[in-house]
Scaffold this motif. Sequence first.
Motif, PDB file in Angstrom:
ATOM      1  N   LEU A   1       0.823  -1.209   0.000  1.00 20.99           N
ATOM      2  CA  LEU A   1       0.000   0.000   0.000  1.00 20.99           C
ATOM      3  C   LEU A   1       0.859   1.262   0.000  1.00 20.99           C
ATOM      4  O   LEU A   1       0.519   2.257  -0.656  1.00 20.99           O
ATOM      5  CB  LEU A   1      -0.934  -0.012   1.205  1.00 20.99           C
ATOM      6  N   SER A   2       1.964   1.226   0.720  1.00 18.69           N
ATOM      7  CA  SER A   2       2.871   2.370   0.725  1.00 18.69           C
ATOM      8  C   SER A   2       3.432   2.627  -0.670  1.00 18.69           C
ATOM      9  O   SER A   2       3.486   3.774  -1.134  1.00 18.69           O
ATOM     10  CB  SER A   2       4.006   2.124   1.722  1.00 18.69           C
ATOM     11  N   GLY A   3       3.848   1.562  -1.337  1.00 17.25           N
ATOM     12  CA  GLY A   3       4.358   1.723  -2.699  1.00 17.25           C
ATOM     13  C   GLY A   3       3.297   2.219  -3.667  1.00 17.25           C
ATOM     14  O   GLY A   3       3.573   3.040  -4.548  1.00 17.25           O
ATOM     15  N   ILE A   4       2.059   1.741  -3.501  1.00 15.21           N
ATOM     16  CA  ILE A   4       0.975   2.190  -4.389  1.00 15.21           C
ATOM     17  C   ILE A   4       0.684   3.670  -4.173  1.00 15.21           C
ATOM     18  O   ILE A   4       0.458   4.421  -5.131  1.00 15.21           O
ATOM     19  CB  ILE A   4      -0.282   1.334  -4.150  1.00 15.21           C
ATOM     20  N   CYS A   5       0.693   4.112  -2.922  1.00 14.87           N
ATOM     21  CA  CYS A   5       0.463   5.538  -2.632  1.00 14.87           C
ATOM     22  C   CYS A   5       1.554   6.408  -3.256  1.00 14.87           C
ATOM     23  O   CYS A   5       1.268   7.449  -3.872  1.00 14.87           O
ATOM     24  CB  CYS A   5       0.406   5.758  -1.127  1.00 14.87           C
ATOM     25  N   SER A   6       2.806   6.000  -3.101  1.00 13.63           N
ATOM     26  CA  SER A   6       3.897   6.768  -3.694  1.00 13.63           C
ATOM     27  C   SER A   6       3.839   6.746  -5.219  1.00 13.63           C
ATOM     28  O   SER A   6       4.061   7.778  -5.877  1.00 13.63           O
ATOM     29  CB  SER A   6       5.238   6.210  -3.211  1.00 13.63           C
TER      30      SER A   6
END
Length: 234
Positions: A126-131
């Motif tokens: 999820l962190s990678g998708i947000c970035s």
Amino acid sequence: MVNMATEIVAFLLSISGWILISSTLPTDYWKVSSVDGTVITTATFWSNLWKTCVTDSTGVSNCKDFPSMLALDAYIQVCRGLMISAVCLGFFGAILSLVGMKCTKIGGSDTTKARITCLSGLNFILSGICSLTTCSLYAHRITSEFFDPLFVAQKFELGAALFIGWAGAVLCILGGFIFCFSMTEGFSIREYSYNGATSFISTRNKNTKSPESPHRDGADQSYSHRQFGRNAYV
């Protein structure tokens, strides 16, 4: 041992990606003024999510923070929220991965640690998708203005922060998927071992009981012959 090494690789990838994502927030060059078609450049404009700056030909920079959050463009507000969410998700993912990895002594049983590891992998994904969403949205705004023939204001190009954010997003997503797959592999190995042990015990019990059956059958046959002879004598 292989599963532990896989978790360590996933942890290194995810932490590296989270560090890159976190470093994009204070980075100045999210977009830089374009010099395409300009013969003499007297000033360079650049900005990020928090301020806009200008650097003259002598190298002196003057920066100005965005005066009002509500007066900002919608895409900048969305990018701020997504980047802060990416940093927070990566932070919680790092803590959960330290608790759930097999090389640590905390977290409880193997099943509980596997579930915690999977949860940390989801946080990193999820962190990678947000970035990735943030950098793509910001880059789309820059490119749409650059290639718009009706846009007459200052045009910008992609800054270094966007490429750093993309790289961090890819590392976080890759590390998160490896965390999830390592948990699935661990469960499958344990299930196979349990089934193999059960089948071995069942086979051993059958082999233990099988030698007793001929003696028992012979005893039953001899008892039947004696009973038949007694009846015939009577």
